[in-house]
Design a protein around this motif. Structure first.
Motif, PDB file in Angstrom:
ATOM      1  N   LEU A  66      -8.649  12.321  -2.599  1.00 44.42           N
ATOM      2  CA  LEU A  66      -7.467  11.573  -2.191  1.00 44.42           C
ATOM      3  C   LEU A  66      -7.900  10.197  -1.698  1.00 44.42           C
ATOM      4  N   LYS A  67      -6.958   9.263  -1.683  1.00 43.35           N
ATOM      5  CA  LYS A  67      -7.188   7.959  -1.080  1.00 43.35           C
ATOM      6  C   LYS A  67      -6.231   7.820   0.108  1.00 43.35           C
ATOM      7  N   ARG A  68      -6.783   7.396   1.229  1.00 41.11           N
ATOM      8  CA  ARG A  68      -5.967   7.310   2.443  1.00 41.11           C
ATOM      9  C   ARG A  68      -4.771   6.394   2.269  1.00 41.11           C
ATOM     10  N   GLU A  69      -4.943   5.305   1.507  1.00 39.65           N
ATOM     11  CA  GLU A  69      -3.841   4.359   1.324  1.00 39.65           C
ATOM     12  C   GLU A  69      -2.698   4.936   0.488  1.00 39.65           C
TER      13      GLU A  69
ATOM     14  N   ALA B  23      -8.650  15.687   5.639  1.00 41.19           N
ATOM     15  CA  ALA B  23      -9.886  14.957   5.919  1.00 41.19           C
ATOM     16  C   ALA B  23     -10.987  15.358   4.945  1.00 41.19           C
ATOM     17  N   GLY B  24     -11.068  16.664   4.658  1.00 40.20           N
ATOM     18  CA  GLY B  24     -12.068  17.136   3.703  1.00 40.20           C
ATOM     19  C   GLY B  24     -11.830  16.595   2.306  1.00 40.20           C
ATOM     20  N   LEU B  25     -10.578  16.588   1.867  1.00 41.62           N
ATOM     21  CA  LEU B  25     -10.248  16.079   0.535  1.00 41.62           C
ATOM     22  C   LEU B  25     -10.486  14.576   0.439  1.00 41.62           C
ATOM     23  N   LEU B  26     -10.222  13.849   1.524  1.00 39.37           N
ATOM     24  CA  LEU B  26     -10.505  12.414   1.547  1.00 39.37           C
ATOM     25  C   LEU B  26     -12.006  12.171   1.467  1.00 39.37           C
ATOM     26  N   GLY B  27     -12.780  12.964   2.205  1.00 43.41           N
ATOM     27  CA  GLY B  27     -14.232  12.812   2.186  1.00 43.41           C
ATOM     28  C   GLY B  27     -14.838  13.123   0.837  1.00 43.41           C
TER      29      GLY B  27
ATOM     30  N   THR C 232      -3.690  18.329  -4.370  1.00 47.27           N
ATOM     31  CA  THR C 232      -4.913  18.554  -5.126  1.00 47.27           C
ATOM     32  C   THR C 232      -4.652  18.417  -6.619  1.00 47.27           C
ATOM     33  N   LYS C 233      -5.732  18.528  -7.386  1.00 46.76           N
ATOM     34  CA  LYS C 233      -5.610  18.402  -8.841  1.00 46.76           C
ATOM     35  C   LYS C 233      -4.702  19.463  -9.445  1.00 46.76           C
ATOM     36  N   ALA C 234      -4.615  20.592  -8.741  1.00 49.73           N
ATOM     37  CA  ALA C 234      -3.759  21.664  -9.239  1.00 49.73           C
ATOM     38  C   ALA C 234      -2.297  21.231  -9.294  1.00 49.73           C
TER      39      ALA C 234
ATOM     40  N   ILE D 251       2.376  15.655  -8.835  1.00 53.01           N
ATOM     41  CA  ILE D 251       3.001  15.133  -7.621  1.00 53.01           C
ATOM     42  C   ILE D 251       2.376  13.801  -7.239  1.00 53.01           C
ATOM     43  N   ARG D 252       1.045  13.718  -7.342  1.00 51.78           N
ATOM     44  CA  ARG D 252       0.355  12.499  -6.935  1.00 51.78           C
ATOM     45  C   ARG D 252       0.648  11.327  -7.858  1.00 51.78           C
ATOM     46  N   ARG D 253       1.010  11.611  -9.089  1.00 51.05           N
ATOM     47  CA  ARG D 253       1.307  10.528 -10.037  1.00 51.05           C
ATOM     48  C   ARG D 253       2.561   9.748  -9.631  1.00 51.05           C
ATOM     49  N   ALA D 254       3.373  10.356  -8.789  1.00 47.51           N
ATOM     50  CA  ALA D 254       4.646   9.730  -8.418  1.00 47.51           C
ATOM     51  C   ALA D 254       4.452   8.467  -7.586  1.00 47.51           C
ATOM     52  N   GLY D 255       3.315   8.330  -6.902  1.00 47.27           N
ATOM     53  CA  GLY D 255       3.072   7.165  -6.056  1.00 47.27           C
ATOM     54  C   GLY D 255       2.636   7.595  -4.674  1.00 47.27           C
ATOM     55  N   LYS D 256       2.892   6.766  -3.668  1.00 47.09           N
ATOM     56  CA  LYS D 256       2.496   7.089  -2.311  1.00 47.09           C
ATOM     57  C   LYS D 256       3.326   8.264  -1.794  1.00 47.09           C
ATOM     58  N   ILE D 257       2.643   9.198  -1.144  1.00 47.44           N
ATOM     59  CA  ILE D 257       3.273  10.447  -0.713  1.00 47.44           C
ATOM     60  C   ILE D 257       3.206  10.572   0.807  1.00 47.44           C
ATOM     61  N   ALA D 258       4.291  11.036   1.405  1.00 51.68           N
ATOM     62  CA  ALA D 258       4.279  11.411   2.820  1.00 51.68           C
ATOM     63  C   ALA D 258       4.114  12.926   2.898  1.00 51.68           C
TER      64      ALA D 258
END
Length: 315
Positions: free
Chosen positions: A116-119, A108-112, A83-85, A89-96
Motif C-alpha cells: 500500500l501507499k500511505r498517500e 502498517a505491515g502492508l505499508l512496510g 490487499t491484492k485479493a 477496490i484499490r483501483r477506484a482511487g484514494k480510499i478511507a
C-alpha cells in the motif's frame, strides 16, 4: 439458599456506550470525505441482518454514510479489503478505511511491505474498548466474559498514526490474560507434550483455508500451497499435510502477524491459531528484539541479514 449453594459472581460489563458517538463521527467524516471528493470509497461496517451483528461495508455514495456503525460486533479486520485479493477496490482511487488498533498494525505491515501507499489512504482510527469473541448471543452486552481473547491483552486500544482518531477508551476492568496464561502453560510442557498438543489440533483441520482467506498478509495472487506441479504442501486434509500447512503459515507470518486473530475466529474447527502466531511473535522478540507495531518497517528480521545475527544454530 443452602450452605452448599454456589456463589453467583457477576461478570463485569465493559462500557461501550461511547460507540454510538463513535458511529456518528464516522458517518459524518465518511459523508464529508465522499462529498468533497477527498476519497472515492469508504471501507467500514454496517449492521448485519441479524440484530446485534455487523458486516464489512464499502460505500461510494455520501448518502450511504448514514448506514455506517461501530459496535462490539465489528470484528473483521478491514485491512483485508486493501490487499491484492481485493485489488478492484484499490483501483477506484484514494480510499478511507475504519481501523481498530489491530487493523492499524495490519495496515502498517502492508505499508512496510510496499503493498500500500500511505498517500492513497485516509485512515479513520477507532479507539476500541474491545469486540466480542466467538459464541456470545448477538444481543448480549460486551462483558469480561464474552470479550474476544485478543482484546483481553490488547496493547493498542487507541491506535496511532491515523488521519483521524474517533472515540475514547472508558475505564476497563482488569481482565485475566487467558491467551498469555495458555501460552505460558504450553511453554512449561516438555517438547513431546507440546508436539502432541499441536498434533491433536492440526488433526482436526479440514483444509478449508478460511485462515488464509481472512489474513491481510496472505496477499499472494497464487499461493505456493495451491500448486501441485511441483507440490510444496499436500492439499488433502491428512495429518502430514495439515501439519506442514500450519507450520509453513506460522513461519510465513513470523514477525508480520498483526494479532487480529481473524484466522482463529474464521476457523470452523476451533484451532487456536492465534496462540501459535503469538508464540512465533514471542520468539522473534526474544531472538531479534523485533515485534510488529504501528510503524511501517521495510524488512523484518527474517527478511534481511545482519553481520551480528546470532548464528549459533548453524552446526
Amino acid at each position: 439458599m443452602n450452605n452448599t449453594a454456589e456463589k453467583i459472581v457477576a461478570t463485569p460489563s465493559i462500557d461501550t456506550t461511547g460507540y454510538a458517538a463513535t458511529s456518528e463521527t464516522i458517518r459524518k467524516e465518511a459523508a464529508k470525505l465522499l462529498a468533497d471528493g477527498s476519497v472515492t470509497a469508504v471501507i467500514g461496517y454496517k449492521a448485519g441482518r441479524r440484530a446485534g451483528t455487523a458486516i464489512p461495508y464499502i460505500i461510494t455514495d455520501p448518502a450511504k454514510a448514514s448506514e455506517l456503525i461501530f459496535s462490539p460486533a465489528c470484528v473483521n479486520n478491514l485491512a483485508l479489503y486493501l490487499t491484492k485479493a481485493k485489488k478492484e477496490i484499490r483501483r477506484a482511487g484514494k480510499i478511507a478505511i475504519v481501523a481498530k488498533g489491530c487493523d492499524m498494525r495490519a495496515l502498517a505491515g502492508l505499508l512496510g511491505e510496499s503493498q500500500l501507499k500511505r498517500e492513497d489512504l485516509y485512515i479513520i482510527g477507532v479507539a476500541c474498548a474491545g469486540v466480542k469473541g466467538n459464541g456470545p448471543a448477538n444481543s448480549e452486552q460486551l462483558t469480561a466474559g464474552n470479550i474476544s481473547r485478543k482484546c483481553r491483552e490488547c496493547p493498542v486500544h487507541t491506535p496511532e498514526g491515523a488521519d483521524l482518531i474517533v472515540g475514547t477508551i472508558p475505564d476497563l476492568p482488569e481482565l485475566t490474560p487467558l491467551e498469555g496464561e495458555e501460552l505460558a502453560r504450553l511453554e512449561a510442557m516438555t517438547p513431546g507434550a507440546r508436539w502432541a498438543f499441536w498434533k491433536e489440533h492440526f488433526s482436526r483441520c479440514i483444509r478449508c483455508l478460511a485462515c488464509r482467506q481472512v489474513c491481510p498478509f496472505c496477499y499472494c495472487e497464487q499461493c505456493m500451497c495451491d500448486r501441485n506441479r511441483p507440490q510444496a504442501v499436500e492439499t488433502t486434509p491428512r495429518p502430514a499435510g495439515n501439519t506442514a500447512w500450519h507450520i509453513v503459515r506460522a513461519m510465513h507470518l513470523a514477525g508480520r502477524c498483526a494479532g487480529c486473530a481473524e484466522c482463529e475466529r474464521a476457523c470452523p474447527m476451533d484451532i487456536p491459531l492465534n496462540l501459535l502466531n503469538r508464540k512465533m511473535a514471542k520468539e522473534l522478540k526474544a531472538l531479534y528484539d523485533f515485534e510488529a507495531g504501528l510503524t511501517p518497517v521495510e524488512k523484518g528480521p527474517l527478511a534481511e541479514y545482519k553481520d551480528n545475527d546470532d548464528q549459533s544454530f548453524i552446526k
